[in-house]
Motif scaffolding. Structure first.
Motif, PDB file in Angstrom:
ATOM      1  N   GLY A 195       3.683 -43.677  16.839  1.00 37.21           N
ATOM      2  CA  GLY A 195       2.482 -43.012  17.352  1.00 37.21           C
ATOM      3  C   GLY A 195       2.272 -41.641  16.721  1.00 37.21           C
ATOM      4  N   GLY A 196       3.196 -41.202  15.843  1.00 33.83           N
ATOM      5  CA  GLY A 196       3.034 -39.911  15.158  1.00 33.83           C
ATOM      6  C   GLY A 196       3.364 -38.737  16.062  1.00 33.83           C
ATOM      7  N   ASP A 197       3.145 -37.519  15.541  1.00 33.15           N
ATOM      8  CA  ASP A 197       3.582 -36.310  16.251  1.00 33.15           C
ATOM      9  C   ASP A 197       2.937 -36.128  17.620  1.00 33.15           C
ATOM     10  OD1 ASP A 197       5.398 -35.562  14.392  1.00 33.15           O
ATOM     11  OD2 ASP A 197       4.312 -33.812  13.632  1.00 33.15           O
ATOM     12  N   ARG A 198       1.767 -36.739  17.823  1.00 25.44           N
ATOM     13  CA  ARG A 198       1.177 -36.550  19.156  1.00 25.44           C
ATOM     14  C   ARG A 198       2.087 -37.169  20.231  1.00 25.44           C
ATOM     15  NH1 ARG A 198      -4.360 -38.387  20.036  1.00 25.44           N
ATOM     16  NH2 ARG A 198      -4.886 -37.656  17.972  1.00 25.44           N
ATOM     17  N   ALA A 199       2.923 -38.157  19.810  1.00 25.81           N
ATOM     18  CA  ALA A 199       3.839 -38.795  20.762  1.00 25.81           C
ATOM     19  C   ALA A 199       4.984 -37.869  21.168  1.00 25.81           C
ATOM     20  CB  ALA A 199       4.399 -40.083  20.167  1.00 25.81           C
ATOM     21  N   LEU A 200       5.139 -36.734  20.452  1.00 24.31           N
ATOM     22  CA  LEU A 200       6.182 -35.787  20.868  1.00 24.31           C
ATOM     23  C   LEU A 200       5.829 -35.171  22.218  1.00 24.31           C
ATOM     24  CD1 LEU A 200       6.762 -33.890  17.485  1.00 24.31           C
ATOM     25  CD2 LEU A 200       8.277 -35.579  18.532  1.00 24.31           C
ATOM     26  N   LEU A 217      -1.026 -28.994  16.539  1.00 27.02           N
ATOM     27  CA  LEU A 217      -1.869 -30.072  17.090  1.00 27.02           C
ATOM     28  C   LEU A 217      -2.747 -29.555  18.229  1.00 27.02           C
ATOM     29  CD1 LEU A 217       0.865 -32.890  17.389  1.00 27.02           C
ATOM     30  CD2 LEU A 217      -0.698 -32.534  15.498  1.00 27.02           C
ATOM     31  N   SER A 218      -2.797 -28.228  18.387  1.00 25.97           N
ATOM     32  CA  SER A 218      -3.430 -27.710  19.605  1.00 25.97           C
ATOM     33  C   SER A 218      -4.901 -28.079  19.731  1.00 25.97           C
ATOM     34  CB  SER A 218      -3.233 -26.200  19.724  1.00 25.97           C
ATOM     35  OG  SER A 218      -3.667 -25.583  18.542  1.00 25.97           O
ATOM     36  N   SER A 219      -5.546 -28.453  18.607  1.00 26.58           N
ATOM     37  CA  SER A 219      -6.966 -28.812  18.708  1.00 26.58           C
ATOM     38  C   SER A 219      -7.157 -30.204  19.322  1.00 26.58           C
ATOM     39  CB  SER A 219      -7.605 -28.781  17.314  1.00 26.58           C
ATOM     40  OG  SER A 219      -6.951 -29.736  16.504  1.00 26.58           O
ATOM     41  N   LEU A 220      -6.051 -30.939  19.530  1.00 20.86           N
ATOM     42  CA  LEU A 220      -6.185 -32.311  20.057  1.00 20.86           C
ATOM     43  C   LEU A 220      -6.489 -32.359  21.554  1.00 20.86           C
ATOM     44  CD1 LEU A 220      -3.313 -34.241  18.201  1.00 20.86           C
ATOM     45  CD2 LEU A 220      -5.748 -34.187  17.657  1.00 20.86           C
TER      46      LEU A 220
END
Ligand code: S6P
Length: 599
Positions: free
Chosen positions: A125-130, A363-366
């Motif tokens: 799922g990539g870094d957002r999965a962190l 990733l803060s813009s997510l």
């Protein structure tokens, strides 16, 4: 009660999915009792033998230690010849998050010693999965293999460590299969906590093999030292199936031992021996002892966090350095484990993403879930913080204590519900002027042997200790909120095939009905209907989990439908009357038992 007996199919479940007899009554325990239960469950990680299963390999068993020695030697080889070499750790959910933490710290150590940073991680799922729950990519073996292929492009030698605590994640199986087909480049290692015969044998999406096939092929290659399977048994989790707990801790202990041993051999000439590996595991066991020796303070923190969640308020972890990452990880796991909202328990780290050093950067813009810096906490949370919210600082005596004090001072102006977990050294402790900022401080004092003076090892121990504390706090708080029935998280989100199977197992466990009856009830809850169509029953698991992802309370609804023999609408009405899941389930058992007595 009939549903409490260990039934035949419970015996057939893999160890990582079983119900732990130690924690059977955790839902009725107070904070102090909970700490004792968790302490006993975690003790099983280090137990040489568990009475009822003398046959399984344990963490200290010689074959396990020998495999760790063998893998450490591969690490050493890679470090000695870093050009075109790669050490890659990969996993889903918690396993991917631990991979990230280990890789980032190890690379930092290499960098500090002016060595090439040859470690990398993959998380499904990539870094957002962190930071958020991304459970669906776990089911995709092709995605796993493609991601691996991309990351390894151009490398001549890759030591690939695939982590799947339950030996079940298709994403990891796809990667190991890819490695087995390219043994000229790859040395694959499987890390999990079941015997190979208990690896998952269900079909995987678009795939002709399953996890167990791969695990067996790995075992066959191990005879030629071309692949390695590291699979000590740790005993069941305290909350059934919740591998973020013991599974995550053991992953951290095993892999950092291997990486460090390889490093010591490559750069300090220390030959990796079984004795060296056992001594490192014993050092982690000391961390376990030291952490749980503070059980009263830990119980008090569980109690505080439970109070906040019961009042629908929040718990905020404010961590420094990698303790910030431990906080973020623990907080993000509450979403899939307890169906929590992202802001029930949240983590923050000093300097946000620049401290995280994750591959995909800021990733803060997510979205709001990705806003993680202390400054963000001050700007977005502090203005509306209430006395019901609990704030927990996580730091060590080596962190910037001026920064700790000044942030604590700002928080105190809004609430006194401010606490800390502070790691001290015997000869160097956090000064009183810092401690008085907090309502309570859980001091953990460490006496390191001369060997451990290495600040890298010290930090690893602080991380592990903090993980144990936070796992206890977030688990305990959700138990107090009534999310757990016995030691099952009944209201789980059915977002991938592993969780779909677990949901059916839970229904079987509590109703004694057949697998097909339980699956039908689950599908009725997932598709919101009393009349399942042919299309619905014949769809594959991935269609079911995709639909279930958009539904609330599917397992409790199915459970009530079966136990009370009622319609979907009646089951939902019953749940609406009991917002606390534990009460809803108890009420349903009581009413159906009374009914059968009357009958
Ligand atoms: C477990 C956590 C999950 C798992 C993930 C991978 O408490 O919620 O996200 O880490 O499902 O599991 P495994 O068995 O492949 O390591």
């Amino acid at each position: 009660m009939d549903h409490m007996k260990q039934s035949c199919y419970e015996l057939s479940l893999p160890v990582t999915e079983k119900c732990n007899p130690i924690s059977r009554d955790i839902d009725r325990a107070n904070g102090k009792q909970m700490v004792q239960i968790l302490r006993r469950c975690d003790a099983e990680i280090f137990e040489k033998k568990i009475n009822h299963d003398p046959f399984h390999q344990r963490l200290y068993s010689s074959p396990v230690i020998q495999t760790m020695v063998d893998v450490a030697k591969r690490v050493e080889m890679m470090l000695r010849d870093p050009e075109e070499s790669l050490i890659l750790l990969s996993g889903c959910g918690t396993s991917g998050r631990i991979a990230f933490l280990l890789v980032t710290s190890f690379n930092e150590m290499l960098n500090a010693q002016k060595q090439k940073q040859i470690c990398s991680y993959i998380i499904a799922g990539g870094d957002r999965a962190l930071l958020t729950s991304q459970e669906a990519p776990e089911d995709d073996p092709v995605l796993g293999a493609c991601t691996l292929d991309k990351v390894c492009a151009g490398k001549k030698r890759v030591l690939f460590i695939g982590i799947s605590c339950g030996m079940s994640a298709p994403f990891v199986a796809g990667q190991l299969d890819f490695c087995l087909k390219h043994l000229d480049v790859f040395t694959p290692v499987l890390l999990g906590f079941n015997p190979v015969h208990m690896a998952r044998s269900e079909p995987m999406q678009d795939c002709s093999f399953h996890f167990k096939d791969v695990a067996e092929r790995m075992t066959a290659e191990q005879r030629h030292k071309k692949a390695f399977v590291l699979n000590p048994v740790l005993g069941a989790e305290a909350i059934s199936g919740s591998s973020r707990m013991k599974g995550g801790s053991a992953t951290k202990i095993i892999l950092e031992t291997i990486l460090l041993a390889g490093h010591e051999a490559a750069f300090r000439g220390k030959i990796t021996t079984p004795e060296y590996i056992s001594a490192r595991i014993a050092a982690s066991e000391m961390v376990y002892e030291t952490t749980y020796s503070n059980s009263d303070e830990l119980a008090a923190l569980i109690h505080k966090a439970g109070e906040s969640l019961q009042k629908k308020a929040h718990v905020y972890y404010i961590g420094w350095q990698t303790l910030g990452i431990i906080g973020l990880t623990d907080a993000s796991e509450c979403i899939p484990t307890y169906g929590a909202d992202f802001d029930d328990i949240r983590g923050f780290i000093n300097n946000g993403f620049s401290k995280m050093k994750n591959k995909e950067g800021d990733l803060s813009s997510l979205g709001p879930e990705f806003v993680i810096g202390h400054k963000d906490f001050v700007d977005t949370i502090l203005p509306s913080l209430s006395q019901n919210d609990m704030v927990l600082f996580l730091f060590t005596v080596n962190d910037d204590l001026h920064e700790v004090t000044s942030l604590a001072d700002q928080v105190r102006r809004r609430t006194s519900n401010l606490h800390a977990i502070a790691h001290d050294l015997e000869k160097f402790s956090v000064p009183e002027r810092v401690c008085i900022m907090f309502e309570t401080v859980l001091h953990i004092t460490w006496s390191f042997s001369s060997e451990d003076v290495n600040s890298f090892v010290m930090r690893q121990h602080w991380e592990l200790s903090t993980k144990w504390c936070l796992n206890a706090i977030s688990t305990g708080a959700h138990v107090l909120k009534g999310k757990v029935y016995m030691n099952y998280m009944i209201d789980l989100r059915v977002t991938n095939s592993k969780l779909y199977r677990r949901a059916i197992n839970i229904l079987q466990q509590f109703t004694g009905c057949s697998e097909s009856e339980c699956e039908r009830a689950l599908l009725r809850a997932i598709y919101s209907t009393d009349d399942l169509s042919e299309d619905m029953t014949s769809a594959d698991v991935w269609k079911h989990t995709d639909t279930a992802n958009r539904q609330d309370r599917v397992v409790p609804t199915a459970l009530v439908m079966i136990r009370c023999g009622c319609t979907l609408a009646e089951a939902r009405h019953h749940l609406d009357c009991h917002p606390v899941i534990r009460d809803a389930v108890s009420a349903c058992f009581n009413s159906s038992e009374n009914k059968s007595t009357v009958d």
